[in-house]
Design a protein around this motif. Structure first.
Motif, PDB file in Angstrom:
ATOM      1  N   ILE A 138      -2.933  75.079 136.225  1.00 13.78           N
ATOM      2  CA  ILE A 138      -4.180  74.534 136.765  1.00 13.78           C
ATOM      3  C   ILE A 138      -5.002  73.956 135.621  1.00 13.78           C
ATOM      4  CG2 ILE A 138      -6.278  75.056 138.060  1.00 13.78           C
ATOM      5  CD1 ILE A 138      -4.712  77.553 139.123  1.00 13.78           C
ATOM      6  N   LEU A 139      -5.397  72.702 135.777  1.00 15.22           N
ATOM      7  CA  LEU A 139      -6.272  72.044 134.801  1.00 15.22           C
ATOM      8  C   LEU A 139      -7.677  72.004 135.372  1.00 15.22           C
ATOM      9  CD1 LEU A 139      -4.107  68.915 133.912  1.00 15.22           C
ATOM     10  CD2 LEU A 139      -4.139  71.126 132.772  1.00 15.22           C
ATOM     11  N   GLN A 140      -8.655  72.363 134.563  1.00 14.92           N
ATOM     12  CA  GLN A 140     -10.032  72.214 135.005  1.00 14.92           C
ATOM     13  C   GLN A 140     -10.888  71.737 133.852  1.00 14.92           C
ATOM     14  OE1 GLN A 140     -10.805  76.460 136.022  1.00 14.92           O
ATOM     15  NE2 GLN A 140     -12.776  76.049 135.091  1.00 14.92           N
ATOM     16  N   GLY A 141     -11.942  71.053 134.188  1.00 20.82           N
ATOM     17  CA  GLY A 141     -12.857  70.493 133.212  1.00 20.82           C
ATOM     18  C   GLY A 141     -13.607  69.337 133.840  1.00 20.82           C
ATOM     19  N   ARG A 142     -14.267  68.562 133.005  1.00 20.10           N
ATOM     20  CA  ARG A 142     -15.026  67.408 133.493  1.00 20.10           C
ATOM     21  C   ARG A 142     -14.727  66.203 132.628  1.00 20.10           C
ATOM     22  NH1 ARG A 142     -20.962  69.232 133.343  1.00 20.10           N
ATOM     23  NH2 ARG A 142     -20.197  70.436 131.600  1.00 20.10           N
ATOM     24  N   SER A 143     -14.645  65.053 133.265  1.00 21.35           N
ATOM     25  CA  SER A 143     -14.368  63.809 132.556  1.00 21.35           C
ATOM     26  C   SER A 143     -15.224  62.707 133.156  1.00 21.35           C
ATOM     27  CB  SER A 143     -12.884  63.463 132.705  1.00 21.35           C
ATOM     28  OG  SER A 143     -12.633  62.188 132.192  1.00 21.35           O
ATOM     29  N   ARG A 144     -15.473  61.696 132.370  1.00 23.25           N
ATOM     30  CA  ARG A 144     -16.221  60.547 132.894  1.00 23.25           C
ATOM     31  C   ARG A 144     -15.305  59.505 133.509  1.00 23.25           C
ATOM     32  NH1 ARG A 144     -21.255  59.421 128.821  1.00 23.25           N
ATOM     33  NH2 ARG A 144     -22.164  61.474 129.103  1.00 23.25           N
ATOM     34  N   THR A 145     -13.998  59.570 133.204  1.00 18.73           N
ATOM     35  CA  THR A 145     -13.083  58.552 133.718  1.00 18.73           C
ATOM     36  C   THR A 145     -11.845  59.191 134.342  1.00 18.73           C
ATOM     37  OG1 THR A 145     -11.811  58.358 131.663  1.00 18.73           O
ATOM     38  CG2 THR A 145     -13.773  56.961 131.874  1.00 18.73           C
ATOM     39  N   TYR A 146     -11.291  58.472 135.309  1.00 21.44           N
ATOM     40  CA  TYR A 146     -10.036  58.907 135.908  1.00 21.44           C
ATOM     41  C   TYR A 146      -8.891  58.772 134.911  1.00 21.44           C
ATOM     42  CZ  TYR A 146     -12.150  59.396 140.469  1.00 21.44           C
ATOM     43  OH  TYR A 146     -12.928  59.822 141.518  1.00 21.44           O
ATOM     44  N   HIS A 147      -9.020  57.836 133.981  1.00 16.48           N
ATOM     45  CA  HIS A 147      -7.982  57.647 132.974  1.00 16.48           C
ATOM     46  C   HIS A 147      -7.791  58.917 132.140  1.00 16.48           C
ATOM     47  CE1 HIS A 147      -6.388  56.187 129.042  1.00 16.48           C
ATOM     48  NE2 HIS A 147      -5.503  55.666 129.872  1.00 16.48           N
ATOM     49  N   ALA A 148      -8.884  59.533 131.698  1.00 20.44           N
ATOM     50  CA  ALA A 148      -8.790  60.769 130.915  1.00 20.44           C
ATOM     51  C   ALA A 148      -8.188  61.895 131.752  1.00 20.44           C
ATOM     52  CB  ALA A 148     -10.170  61.171 130.397  1.00 20.44           C
ATOM     53  N   LYS A 149      -8.553  61.948 133.024  1.00 23.34           N
ATOM     54  CA  LYS A 149      -7.976  62.951 133.928  1.00 23.34           C
ATOM     55  C   LYS A 149      -6.463  62.748 134.033  1.00 23.34           C
ATOM     56  CE  LYS A 149      -8.214  64.636 138.681  1.00 23.34           C
ATOM     57  NZ  LYS A 149      -9.022  64.732 139.888  1.00 23.34           N
ATOM     58  N   GLN A 150      -6.034  61.502 134.171  1.00 23.11           N
ATOM     59  CA  GLN A 150      -4.610  61.198 134.265  1.00 23.11           C
ATOM     60  C   GLN A 150      -3.885  61.496 132.954  1.00 23.11           C
ATOM     61  OE1 GLN A 150      -5.033  57.140 135.502  1.00 23.11           O
ATOM     62  NE2 GLN A 150      -4.541  57.620 137.644  1.00 23.11           N
ATOM     63  N   LEU A 151      -4.536  61.247 131.814  1.00 23.50           N
ATOM     64  CA  LEU A 151      -3.937  61.567 130.525  1.00 23.50           C
ATOM     65  C   LEU A 151      -3.633  63.058 130.421  1.00 23.50           C
ATOM     66  CD1 LEU A 151      -5.913  59.515 127.845  1.00 23.50           C
ATOM     67  CD2 LEU A 151      -3.478  59.369 128.360  1.00 23.50           C
ATOM     68  N   ALA A 152      -4.580  63.877 130.823  1.00 24.65           N
ATOM     69  CA  ALA A 152      -4.385  65.326 130.780  1.00 24.65           C
ATOM     70  C   ALA A 152      -3.192  65.728 131.637  1.00 24.65           C
ATOM     71  CB  ALA A 152      -5.649  66.039 131.256  1.00 24.65           C
ATOM     72  N   GLN A 153      -3.116  65.161 132.821  1.00 22.51           N
ATOM     73  CA  GLN A 153      -2.019  65.469 133.732  1.00 22.51           C
ATOM     74  C   GLN A 153      -0.678  65.034 133.132  1.00 22.51           C
ATOM     75  OE1 GLN A 153      -2.772  64.660 137.838  1.00 22.51           O
ATOM     76  NE2 GLN A 153      -0.678  64.009 138.195  1.00 22.51           N
ATOM     77  N   GLN A 154      -0.646  63.864 132.527  1.00 27.72           N
ATOM     78  CA  GLN A 154       0.596  63.358 131.961  1.00 27.72           C
ATOM     79  C   GLN A 154       1.065  64.193 130.776  1.00 27.72           C
ATOM     80  OE1 GLN A 154       2.390  60.900 133.509  1.00 27.72           O
ATOM     81  NE2 GLN A 154       3.965  61.676 132.125  1.00 27.72           N
ATOM     82  N   VAL A 155       0.127  64.689 129.970  1.00 29.35           N
ATOM     83  CA  VAL A 155       0.488  65.554 128.844  1.00 29.35           C
ATOM     84  C   VAL A 155       1.225  66.787 129.352  1.00 29.35           C
ATOM     85  CG1 VAL A 155      -0.453  67.099 127.074  1.00 29.35           C
ATOM     86  CG2 VAL A 155      -1.314  64.777 127.281  1.00 29.35           C
ATOM     87  N   VAL A 156       0.689  67.402 130.402  1.00 26.56           N
ATOM     88  CA  VAL A 156       1.324  68.601 130.949  1.00 26.56           C
ATOM     89  C   VAL A 156       2.696  68.268 131.523  1.00 26.56           C
ATOM     90  CG1 VAL A 156       1.157  70.414 132.705  1.00 26.56           C
ATOM     91  CG2 VAL A 156      -0.863  69.759 131.390  1.00 26.56           C
ATOM     92  N   LEU A 157       2.788  67.167 132.247  1.00 26.74           N
ATOM     93  CA  LEU A 157       4.080  66.781 132.829  1.00 26.74           C
ATOM     94  C   LEU A 157       5.110  66.493 131.736  1.00 26.74           C
ATOM     95  CD1 LEU A 157       2.904  64.510 135.768  1.00 26.74           C
ATOM     96  CD2 LEU A 157       3.815  66.832 135.906  1.00 26.74           C
ATOM     97  N   ASP A 158       4.687  65.857 130.645  1.00 27.67           N
ATOM     98  CA  ASP A 158       5.600  65.569 129.540  1.00 27.67           C
ATOM     99  C   ASP A 158       6.098  66.843 128.862  1.00 27.67           C
ATOM    100  OD1 ASP A 158       5.333  62.857 129.983  1.00 27.67           O
ATOM    101  OD2 ASP A 158       3.929  62.535 128.314  1.00 27.67           O
ATOM    102  N   LEU A 159       5.204  67.828 128.702  1.00 30.00           N
ATOM    103  CA  LEU A 159       5.580  69.060 128.008  1.00 30.00           C
ATOM    104  C   LEU A 159       6.371  70.026 128.880  1.00 30.00           C
ATOM    105  CD1 LEU A 159       2.319  69.743 125.991  1.00 30.00           C
ATOM    106  CD2 LEU A 159       4.513  68.950 125.118  1.00 30.00           C
ATOM    107  N   THR A 160       6.260  69.908 130.184  1.00 30.92           N
ATOM    108  CA  THR A 160       6.927  70.867 131.074  1.00 30.92           C
ATOM    109  C   THR A 160       8.047  70.241 131.883  1.00 30.92           C
ATOM    110  OG1 THR A 160       5.364  70.445 132.868  1.00 30.92           O
ATOM    111  CG2 THR A 160       4.823  72.236 131.329  1.00 30.92           C
ATOM    112  N   ASP A 161       8.266  68.952 131.734  1.00 28.79           N
ATOM    113  CA  ASP A 161       9.269  68.227 132.533  1.00 28.79           C
ATOM    114  C   ASP A 161       9.024  68.373 134.032  1.00 28.79           C
ATOM    115  OD1 ASP A 161      10.609  67.292 130.305  1.00 28.79           O
ATOM    116  OD2 ASP A 161      11.944  69.023 130.224  1.00 28.79           O
ATOM    117  N   GLY A 162       7.769  68.606 134.403  1.00 26.01           N
ATOM    118  CA  GLY A 162       7.422  68.703 135.815  1.00 26.01           C
ATOM    119  C   GLY A 162       7.912  69.958 136.495  1.00 26.01           C
ATOM    120  N   LEU A 163       8.369  70.966 135.717  1.00 30.27           N
ATOM    121  CA  LEU A 163       8.932  72.173 136.321  1.00 30.27           C
ATOM    122  C   LEU A 163       7.923  72.969 137.139  1.00 30.27           C
ATOM    123  CD1 LEU A 163      11.286  74.119 136.731  1.00 30.27           C
ATOM    124  CD2 LEU A 163      10.601  75.253 134.628  1.00 30.27           C
TER     125      LEU A 163
END
Length: 117
Positions: A82-107
């Motif tokens: 679970i990711l939580q926090g606050r961002s001003r842009t959807y791009h930063a939110k998507q970056l966070a999500q992509q980092v997790v997906l890259d490190l976990t292979d989406g498992l």
């Protein structure tokens, strides 16, 4: 209440704390799921303790997002991140999500509760 984003963030924080407390009941002294006997090869980079793994993910997200996510917190529980926090842009939110997906292979399942406000 200052804004809808602040209210949603506060509610999600309370919800995630309850979820994390409920998940910790299923974990043994080592922090590992007691029912987990066979490791997936994609788990090689994970720390044995879910809290250490969460800190590892937070560090990678902070470096990649370059401080664009405020109050970043990662909760790892069973097969859920679970990711939580606050961002001003959807791009930063998507970056966070992509980092997790890259490190976990989406498992594990991923819930992105970063509020854009």
């Amino acid at each position: 209440v200052r804004s809808l984003g602040s209210l949603l963030f506060a509610l999600s924080t309370v919800f995630l704390r309850q979820l994390f407390l409920g998940c910790s009941n299923h974990l043994g002294e080592t922090g590992m799921n007691q029912h987990e006997s066979v490791k997936d090869p994609r788990d090689r980079g994970r720390a044995a303790d879910p809290r250490n793994f969460a800190e590892h993910l937070e560090g990678h997200i902070e470096r990649r997002a370059s401080g664009r996510i405020r109050d970043l917190h990662v909760v790892c529980c069973d097969n859920l991140i679970i990711l939580q926090g606050r961002s001003r842009t959807y791009h930063a939110k998507q970056l966070a999500q992509q980092v997790v997906l890259d490190l976990t292979d989406g498992l594990p399942e991923l819930a992105n509760h970063i509020v854009v406000c």
